[in-house]
Design a protein around this motif. Sequence first.
Motif, short mmCIF file in Angstrom:
data_model
loop_
_atom_site.label_atom_id
_atom_site.label_comp_id
_atom_site.label_asym_id
_atom_site.label_seq_id
_atom_site.Cartn_x
_atom_site.Cartn_y
_atom_site.Cartn_z
N UNK A 235 0.87 -1.18 0.00
CA UNK A 235 0.00 0.00 0.00
C UNK A 235 0.90 1.22 0.00
N UNK A 237 0.31 4.53 0.72
CA UNK A 237 0.12 5.62 1.67
C UNK A 237 -1.22 5.42 2.34
N UNK A 238 -1.41 6.13 3.42
CA UNK A 238 -2.64 6.04 4.21
C UNK A 238 -2.65 4.77 5.02
N UNK A 239 -2.57 4.86 6.33
CA UNK A 239 -2.63 6.09 7.11
C UNK A 239 -1.38 6.96 7.05
N UNK A 240 -0.21 6.42 6.88
CA UNK A 240 0.96 7.30 6.88
C UNK A 240 1.06 8.02 5.54
N UNK A 241 1.86 9.03 5.52
CA UNK A 241 2.11 9.76 4.28
C UNK A 241 2.80 8.86 3.26
N UNK A 242 3.68 8.02 3.71
CA UNK A 242 4.38 7.12 2.80
C UNK A 242 4.60 5.80 3.51
N UNK A 307 -8.12 8.36 -1.44
CA UNK A 307 -7.97 7.54 -0.25
C UNK A 307 -8.57 6.17 -0.50
N UNK A 308 -8.36 5.31 0.47
CA UNK A 308 -8.72 3.89 0.37
C UNK A 308 -10.19 3.71 0.68
#
Lengths: 436, 436, 436, 436
Positions: A235, A237-242, A307-308
Amino acid sequence: MSKEFFAGIEPVRYEGPDSTNPLGFRFYDKDRMVAGRRMEDHLRFAIAYWHSFTWPGTDPFGGETLLRPWMQGDDAMAMARQKADVAFRMFELLDAPFFAFHDRDVAPEGRNLSESIDNLNAIADIFEAKMETAKVRLLWGTANMFGHRRFMSGAATNPDPEVFTYACGQVKAAMDVTHRLNGQNYVCWGGREGYETLLNTNVKQELDQLGRFLSMLVDYKHKIGFKGPILIEPKPKEPTKHQYDFDVATVYGFLERYDLLKDVKLNIEQNHAILAGHSFDHEVRLAYAMSVFGSIDINRGDDLLGWDTDQFGMNVQEITLLMHEILKHGGFETGGLNFDAKIRRQSIDPQDLLIAHVASMDACARGLLAAEKMLDEKALEGPIVDRYAGWNTSEAKAILAGERSLEQVAGAALSLDPQPRSGRQEYLEGVLNRYT
Amino acid sequence: MSKEFFAGIEPVRYEGPDSTNPLGFRFYDKDRMVAGRRMEDHLRFAIAYWHSFTWPGTDPFGGETLLRPWMQGDDAMAMARQKADVAFRMFELLDAPFFAFHDRDVAPEGRNLSESIDNLNAIADIFEAKMETAKVRLLWGTANMFGHRRFMSGAATNPDPEVFTYACGQVKAAMDVTHRLNGQNYVCWGGREGYETLLNTNVKQELDQLGRFLSMLVDYKHKIGFKGPILIEPKPKEPTKHQYDFDVATVYGFLERYDLLKDVKLNIEQNHAILAGHSFDHEVRLAYAMSVFGSIDINRGDDLLGWDTDQFGMNVQEITLLMHEILKHGGFETGGLNFDAKIRRQSIDPQDLLIAHVASMDACARGLLAAEKMLDEKALEGPIVDRYAGWNTSEAKAILAGERSLEQVAGAALSLDPQPRSGRQEYLEGVLNRYT
Amino acid sequence: MSKEFFAGIEPVRYEGPDSTNPLGFRFYDKDRMVAGRRMEDHLRFAIAYWHSFTWPGTDPFGGETLLRPWMQGDDAMAMARQKADVAFRMFELLDAPFFAFHDRDVAPEGRNLSESIDNLNAIADIFEAKMETAKVRLLWGTANMFGHRRFMSGAATNPDPEVFTYACGQVKAAMDVTHRLNGQNYVCWGGREGYETLLNTNVKQELDQLGRFLSMLVDYKHKIGFKGPILIEPKPKEPTKHQYDFDVATVYGFLERYDLLKDVKLNIEQNHAILAGHSFDHEVRLAYAMSVFGSIDINRGDDLLGWDTDQFGMNVQEITLLMHEILKHGGFETGGLNFDAKIRRQSIDPQDLLIAHVASMDACARGLLAAEKMLDEKALEGPIVDRYAGWNTSEAKAILAGERSLEQVAGAALSLDPQPRSGRQEYLEGVLNRYT
Amino acid sequence: MSKEFFAGIEPVRYEGPDSTNPLGFRFYDKDRMVAGRRMEDHLRFAIAYWHSFTWPGTDPFGGETLLRPWMQGDDAMAMARQKADVAFRMFELLDAPFFAFHDRDVAPEGRNLSESIDNLNAIADIFEAKMETAKVRLLWGTANMFGHRRFMSGAATNPDPEVFTYACGQVKAAMDVTHRLNGQNYVCWGGREGYETLLNTNVKQELDQLGRFLSMLVDYKHKIGFKGPILIEPKPKEPTKHQYDFDVATVYGFLERYDLLKDVKLNIEQNHAILAGHSFDHEVRLAYAMSVFGSIDINRGDDLLGWDTDQFGMNVQEITLLMHEILKHGGFETGGLNFDAKIRRQSIDPQDLLIAHVASMDACARGLLAAEKMLDEKALEGPIVDRYAGWNTSEAKAILAGERSLEQVAGAALSLDPQPRSGRQEYLEGVLNRYT
Ligand SMILES: [Co+2]
Ligand SMILES: [Co+2]
Ligand SMILES: [Co+2]
Ligand SMILES: [Co+2]
Ligand SMILES: [Co+2]
Ligand SMILES: [Co+2]
Ligand SMILES: [Co+2]
Ligand SMILES: [Co+2]
């Protein structure tokens, strides 16, 4: 309670293409033979515990909408047992061959790690008992090491080795439970294994930590005799920026770097693919090309959102290409199609949960049938074989085998004036439309 | 002619921070010592032949705007010589230490490959002569294997081995010229090494072809004694829908897979980074973390546009982080800052070309100076060292060194209740703002 | 309690550019005169109650991280009072001239609407009392009509008129409180005023409902004598897939259509601008061009992420262009710079909350000072005036005034061969860099 | 010549769903009655002159691939005549009811505006003659005011009034020709009507210029008795960084502002919709909701790419929703489905051009048939009507009609506790899948 939640709802049956019943299958006909296997053995659907039974309908701007009965009480373990009853009732209604869970989906966090593990094991006992009579099997287990605030800066990649240590304790317990319940795979999704800002991050250190963590888990898996692969779910990104597990290619390089290719494969999700800038088909192809394909999280993202969204996969054409790729390689081994998909938070009726699964299972079945036909008729494979046919000459093979130097080949170039040939994209798009 | 094009324009000089002259440097003071080297030896600017001298100002919806004198004639070789004069005059005006080119930038395609190579060599003769007296050196050379229609479906990754063969011929000549002109690196950007649609593509075959091609080039480089690295320039897409050299992580995995890590490094471009969903800083950090950092294409993309705008880099803060990273690792080795940047097609005056370079060189110089100060004061490095300090205990080191099993560490976890610590992002952003 | 939360922290003071104290201002010097006003009267900062005091640090994948004392108790009204104490302490520490809130930020939802309104009024009483002695004033109030599940399908745009009705009740109370506390504006952000899927949506009906709702609110505002404007805050998406108030241009058209231009203006947020595909500067310019500029939510998004990160604005150059635009039009009227910005969920220390505000206030102050200088020196305005100077001839004015027909002008065209002039973009980027 | 280009290719005929002939229609059966009209009268396909006959196969990184015979000669007018022959032969082969063109597609730019107009008229004479016997009609004409360098900074929005004047001359001639050939609409796409950087741009001035230009064109249209609407085609960006006609909502506001709503409608393109962050369906719905729907550019973009790929529309489900919307409103009036779509530059065979059109025409026909069935069965409309049924009470109608004040409605709210109802998204997605 579980019966009450789905009160009045009958098990979902195959009713044929003309059915208009949203709780009947139009294409998913589990015993139908497709490319030498029963349809159910191809599609290997798994119900995801988190989205279906643990998510309350919240989003970043709004609270609970679903008001599930098993989320309204104070006794967390009693609620967990009630949830298990509903879950197994749903597996039965959908005739689902598999399910999947995070440790914290099925049992509540305790006052300390030991108690959390005890909680998990207590629910696993219930699962074990239910699975003796139920058809459903465990596709995979995993550990939620991203929800609790202790993991806010990562689990394996945390700057604090105490958190790394804690994560080891948690992942061991999750692996143990997965093994006990005969899980066919063990999944790692690194929800916080990334960074929020490079300003406070030592990238190399964190990658080394992650490599070490995976290696320890691989060793442990062998030690206890867990047969299935460990699957990393990329994945970007999301939740983190990267996130470090950005996409298939990134994880491949990571596995090479930390010598994990033998034991670790990938669990590929459509929504994560598009968030990374790739098509679902691309990620799956690349995984097969690099021999790291493992399993699928079947869902879909919104092409216009960043976003997811984890929506239920309904796009028959995209799924056709997915199944075409999987069938071409002989179908799933340990993997399957895990519904990492959640109903919209406005879909608050109990039957919405079932309808969503039924509609997506049907979309997958249509995709499987179309893929079978395309493969039988070499609709896509034929033109590809033709297109690369030039590489079948002995000279071309010798080049590719490393038996020619640059100078040798460059010499041959001087007398050439290669003429381009049509890529025939629109023709092939039309062909695909004929099958879907 | 070359004098006429820049008629009346004086060589650009350092004039100090208070200058308002767009053709004077405010910060780029080449002999100023920074972290133990002359500023010029840190920044190692290269002028890119293609954008500055070969691009006519077209875009997909509009024709030529720049009307360069050397693009208006019929005699292609005469035009190429005129172009060389203007280019070297510009190197002189800017006092540029390096330049870089594609084969087809400097000399026209001939009627066949031999003639194309002859054309290239003829211009190389001129370069060689000019470089005897000029200061400018060659940062790198490369081959344009994406513009001509024969490459429309790829060069090394073409389904037709004849095109692969042709590409071998072309790349050998470009490597020869780069070697002859003492190029410090040789760059590969795979403009068509990707696909337009998966429907007609054999991904694995194409990756194998690309691996083979690079391997042949590496062997040849060693054979002729070319000392510099081969650099791959990642780009995720454009012109193709998907390029195999997507980003740093992808190329790293590719180099691992085809055993090229020893000889091949990366040329990282800001605009390509953001098109891949990464920050510039991320790509550079990752390259250093994986020991594949080579050189930089200094430019910037538009955060709101989805194509490669290749604008001149003016963002001092972003460049500061770039230079911070590079300085931290001791500065460039063979690499430099190549201006893969083009003036906007509305910037039609000759001085626009110079002004753009001057403004960006100044932005880089400011970034370098700020980075030096930040490193001296450990403004960012200090907090990072503190944040990971826990990993300096012998037990933590033992874990990371692979001397502990999952069970051992998991056992230790049972008595832990790790407490999160602030990531201090806003503090660090404020610190960064203090330096820029 | 409130003193304890910020224990040991002194009020933040101006310390000058050389300060390295993260709790001292380097540029924000409230009494410094800028373009004829005190700096504080230009910047008109407002602290946002929701992000700073109501958000627990959750994200879609993780729970509470901040553990604020006033979120740990069971007595919701007691907690609300404690929160108010902390908030006013922070206003004092930062010497903030304004604050802003949603009804549900400051007081808890009751068992029914009446009780919710009573709760709101009870806290408003406390605010009123505190504001008698505190410096802080109310920039604006607003109603949260997106968090509760009753609004999951919209408030004014809900398919159910009962929800519309309920929203009227809630918005009236929020307007009343805003009026009582001398709010200078009233804001509407339509968090659920959009759709999740077109498959279940009647777009025209919903737009008409939204138009009606705003019209009723405008009438009410006049009736009670509320002087400030109603401000709509555009946002393209999130939480819904598509929000009707997409961007400045969309809202402008909406206001025209429903005849609301006289009473409604816009509150523009940086993060929403970029999510809509626009630069912050673009949105602000367009709002001024169409005479609908009202106020600013000062924050920043991440250019590489597709959701609303609401980070603290630290980008001095972007803020310079913002302040340049605002200064050019004479500065704020009723609007201000509202910190619709949240600390990262990893920034868990109390001082992080202050440090973030201080750093962003300083960035804004730097932007203001740079903008003042640029305007004084006509650094950007001069070249623009020159560029359009051709439109000052009487003939050009006549064309623009509608005094010429197409045929007349087309006739004049036949003898023309207009020559393009340089857009000088890189020159202007260099100029901007001189000021920041 | 024209016969030779499509040598050996027979006119495309309807062959039924089982056909595998890429040059036969499987669904497009022009005389089949659908919702009361012949299929051909619903779909109103137009062949676009630019992509099909004028584009040489270039992209920003590569040159001509298609090598059309009519692009290889020196006599521009002779080439234009040859091109016309090929075009009309293709209209015949595809049995296309309409075509569309820019002035510069059909005839070359002359040495001055007069000569350009003469060239255009000369080709229009040929068209007129051909159209006497051919079936094909003109859907719309337009002027290319973005390709030539004089328009590099805009046509109507140019800072130089001479360019504005020139544009008036050009647009008048294009309108005259469109009128002469009985064009059913006149289209404006403002390729350069935007900006590259705000640093050099006066947004308000440029918007006023654009408003004036359109007003002059509207007046002229009435004067010469041109009956069709003027259509603006929204596009958010590319070639410029930002285009003023960003999307449907933006253009609506622009038309309101400059009082053009009566005479100007919209031509909506799928690829432009997604570049603006909207679904195709969204843009079409919004246009109908605001009574500005005009016509369609039928194509598709790539969801993962950030530029205008203008691929042939093959997505049956998306087209079904499009046709559902159009059928629901009674079908096209003056508009149609214009193929603003280009074959990939690798599709270099003459038949690729035909195959692409055939495949897309079939996809549209499938969409039309599915839409008809869905409307007949109220598959989507039924649930929507139910969902909003609450608004049919007299009290709800009174609210919407503006007969209730906020206080009145707010009073009613106090006794309400509205309960949310399921949005049933997954159910509706399943329904849609039943029809496609
Ligand atoms: Co997943
Ligand atoms: Co997901
Ligand atoms: Co580059
Ligand atoms: Co680039
Ligand atoms: Co906001
Ligand atoms: Co926001
Ligand atoms: Co387009
Ligand atoms: Co179009």
